[in-house]
Scaffold this motif. Structure first.
Motif, PDB file in Angstrom:
ATOM      1  N   LEU A  45       0.936  -1.129  -0.097  1.00 26.92           N
ATOM      2  CA  LEU A  45      -0.103  -0.060   0.083  1.00 26.92           C
ATOM      3  C   LEU A  45       0.777   1.386   0.060  1.00 26.92           C
ATOM      4  O   LEU A  45       0.496   2.124  -0.786  1.00 26.92           O
ATOM      5  N   PRO A  46       1.934   1.386   0.943  1.00 25.08           N
ATOM      6  CA  PRO A  46       2.519   2.793   0.772  1.00 25.08           C
ATOM      7  C   PRO A  46       3.524   2.820  -0.654  1.00 25.08           C
ATOM      8  O   PRO A  46       3.392   3.863  -1.020  1.00 25.08           O
ATOM      9  N   LEU A  47       3.816   1.766  -0.995  1.00 22.78           N
ATOM     10  CA  LEU A  47       4.538   1.805  -2.465  1.00 22.78           C
ATOM     11  C   LEU A  47       3.465   2.363  -3.352  1.00 22.78           C
ATOM     12  O   LEU A  47       4.017   3.091  -4.126  1.00 22.78           O
ATOM     13  N   PHE A  48       2.306   1.633  -3.383  1.00 23.33           N
ATOM     14  CA  PHE A  48       1.264   2.107  -4.444  1.00 23.33           C
ATOM     15  C   PHE A  48       0.922   3.744  -4.288  1.00 23.33           C
ATOM     16  O   PHE A  48       1.152   4.366  -5.159  1.00 23.33           O
ATOM     17  N   MET A  49       0.727   4.052  -2.992  1.00 21.64           N
ATOM     18  CA  MET A  49       0.454   5.610  -2.932  1.00 21.64           C
ATOM     19  C   MET A  49       1.721   6.316  -3.250  1.00 21.64           C
ATOM     20  O   MET A  49       1.559   7.411  -4.122  1.00 21.64           O
ATOM     21  N   GLU A  50       3.004   6.006  -2.959  1.00 23.05           N
ATOM     22  CA  GLU A  50       4.135   6.933  -3.192  1.00 23.05           C
ATOM     23  C   GLU A  50       4.485   7.046  -4.660  1.00 23.05           C
ATOM     24  O   GLU A  50       4.610   7.993  -4.953  1.00 23.05           O
ATOM     25  N   LYS A  51       4.299   5.674  -5.098  1.00 18.57           N
ATOM     26  CA  LYS A  51       4.647   5.796  -6.873  1.00 18.57           C
ATOM     27  C   LYS A  51       3.541   6.515  -7.500  1.00 18.57           C
ATOM     28  O   LYS A  51       4.199   7.373  -8.273  1.00 18.57           O
ATOM     29  N   ASN A  52       2.125   6.320  -7.236  1.00 18.41           N
ATOM     30  CA  ASN A  52       1.271   7.095  -8.120  1.00 18.41           C
ATOM     31  C   ASN A  52       1.135   8.641  -7.697  1.00 18.41           C
ATOM     32  O   ASN A  52       0.858   9.287  -8.609  1.00 18.41           O
ATOM     33  N   LEU A  53       1.748   8.803  -6.421  1.00 16.16           N
ATOM     34  CA  LEU A  53       1.537  10.533  -6.245  1.00 16.16           C
ATOM     35  C   LEU A  53       2.573  11.050  -7.062  1.00 16.16           C
ATOM     36  O   LEU A  53       2.609  12.073  -7.462  1.00 16.16           O
ATOM     37  N   VAL A  54       3.780  10.447  -6.894  1.00 14.81           N
ATOM     38  CA  VAL A  54       4.887  10.869  -7.509  1.00 14.81           C
ATOM     39  C   VAL A  54       4.938  10.870  -9.169  1.00 14.81           C
ATOM     40  O   VAL A  54       5.302  11.823  -9.961  1.00 14.81           O
ATOM     41  N   GLU A  55       4.508   9.925  -9.724  1.00 13.60           N
ATOM     42  CA  GLU A  55       4.505   9.615 -11.112  1.00 13.60           C
ATOM     43  C   GLU A  55       3.305  10.088 -11.795  1.00 13.60           C
ATOM     44  O   GLU A  55       3.467  10.351 -13.048  1.00 13.60           O
ATOM     45  N   SER A  56       2.156  10.445 -11.347  1.00 13.78           N
ATOM     46  CA  SER A  56       0.901  10.815 -12.036  1.00 13.78           C
ATOM     47  C   SER A  56       1.103  12.141 -12.326  1.00 13.78           C
ATOM     48  O   SER A  56       1.790  12.868 -11.691  1.00 13.78           O
ATOM     49  N   GLU A  75      -3.306  10.575   9.698  1.00 13.32           N
ATOM     50  CA  GLU A  75      -4.232   9.388   9.948  1.00 13.32           C
ATOM     51  C   GLU A  75      -4.126   8.583   8.861  1.00 13.32           C
ATOM     52  O   GLU A  75      -4.859   8.850   7.906  1.00 13.32           O
ATOM     53  N   GLY A  76      -4.085   7.161   8.779  1.00 15.75           N
ATOM     54  CA  GLY A  76      -4.207   6.387   7.896  1.00 15.75           C
ATOM     55  C   GLY A  76      -3.700   6.568   6.374  1.00 15.75           C
ATOM     56  O   GLY A  76      -2.809   7.386   6.207  1.00 15.75           O
ATOM     57  N   GLY A  77      -4.312   5.782   5.478  1.00 20.01           N
ATOM     58  CA  GLY A  77      -3.626   6.210   4.244  1.00 20.01           C
ATOM     59  C   GLY A  77      -4.033   7.380   3.749  1.00 20.01           C
ATOM     60  O   GLY A  77      -2.912   7.954   3.169  1.00 20.01           O
ATOM     61  N   VAL A  78      -5.011   8.281   3.928  1.00 15.98           N
ATOM     62  CA  VAL A  78      -5.309   9.621   3.719  1.00 15.98           C
ATOM     63  C   VAL A  78      -4.047  10.255   4.149  1.00 15.98           C
ATOM     64  O   VAL A  78      -3.632  11.238   3.739  1.00 15.98           O
ATOM     65  N   GLY A  79      -3.764  10.320   5.431  1.00 12.52           N
ATOM     66  CA  GLY A  79      -2.779  11.037   6.271  1.00 12.52           C
ATOM     67  C   GLY A  79      -1.456  10.566   5.426  1.00 12.52           C
ATOM     68  O   GLY A  79      -0.770  11.537   5.278  1.00 12.52           O
ATOM     69  N   TYR A  80      -1.232   9.379   5.151  1.00 11.10           N
ATOM     70  CA  TYR A  80       0.128   9.201   4.478  1.00 11.10           C
ATOM     71  C   TYR A  80       0.061   9.893   2.997  1.00 11.10           C
ATOM     72  O   TYR A  80       1.321  10.597   2.926  1.00 11.10           O
ATOM     73  N   GLU A  81      -1.018   9.789   2.316  1.00  7.12           N
ATOM     74  CA  GLU A  81      -0.779  10.466   1.130  1.00  7.12           C
ATOM     75  C   GLU A  81      -0.687  12.003   1.328  1.00  7.12           C
ATOM     76  O   GLU A  81      -0.101  12.708   0.787  1.00  7.12           O
ATOM     77  N   ALA A  82      -1.466  12.738   2.365  1.00  3.90           N
ATOM     78  CA  ALA A  82      -1.409  13.994   2.519  1.00  3.90           C
ATOM     79  C   ALA A  82       0.081  14.297   2.964  1.00  3.90           C
ATOM     80  O   ALA A  82       0.473  15.677   2.523  1.00  3.90           O
TER      81      ALA A  82
END
Length: 143
Positions: A45-56, A75-82
């Motif tokens: 999950l963290p790799l999915f978020m990191e990769k797509n936030l950077v590459e999109s 908090e949670g996935g939203v917090g990590y993405e934020a």
């Protein structure tokens, strides 16, 4: 082909409007990355978020009160993405990459701190309204 990653809180998003937004983007030859369609059991999950936030090319953030709380509190996935998006914005390299939208009437209390300076697109109209379709076409400065 341009790529858009959509960040949202699954428990609060209007699924019908989200699906319509995705369809309109894809009809405009924009590749949409979204967790419920692009993640499989066992994925990191963290790799999915990191990769797509950077590459999109662009990140669409669906604003809700719960999204704001989780983003601001990290908090949670939203917090990590934020946290990733806030770090990116602080470098001022990707100022126009982040596109906040709301499916409800716009209110300041649904906007996370890291997006407070951004103009949001209000998509609260009926899905087939001219206003909704026009806002979707304006959303990505992609075409």
């Amino acid at each position: 082909m341009k790529t858009v990653f959509i960040s949202y809180l699954r428990s609060e998003v209007n699924k019908e409007k989200l699906d319509r937004l995705i369809k309109l983007l894809e009809e405009s030859d924009i590749r949409v990355i979204i967790d419920e369609r692009n993640l499989e059991i066992g994925d990191d999950l963290p790799l999915f978020m990191e990769k797509n936030l950077v590459e999109s090319n662009f990140i669409i953030v669906i604003l809700t009160s719960g999204y704001k709380k989780r983003a601001d509190d990290r908090e949670g996935g939203v917090g990590y993405e934020a946290a990733i998006m806030a770090a990116s914005l602080s470098k001022r390299e990707t100022i126009k990459k982040f596109l906040p939208v709301t499916f409800e009437t716009y209110r300041d209390d649904i906007v996370p701190v890291f997006l407070a300076s951004k103009l949001a697109s209000d998509l609260s109209d009926d899905l087939d309204s001219i206003t909704f379709k026009g806002a979707v076409k304006k959303l990505p400065r992609l075409q």
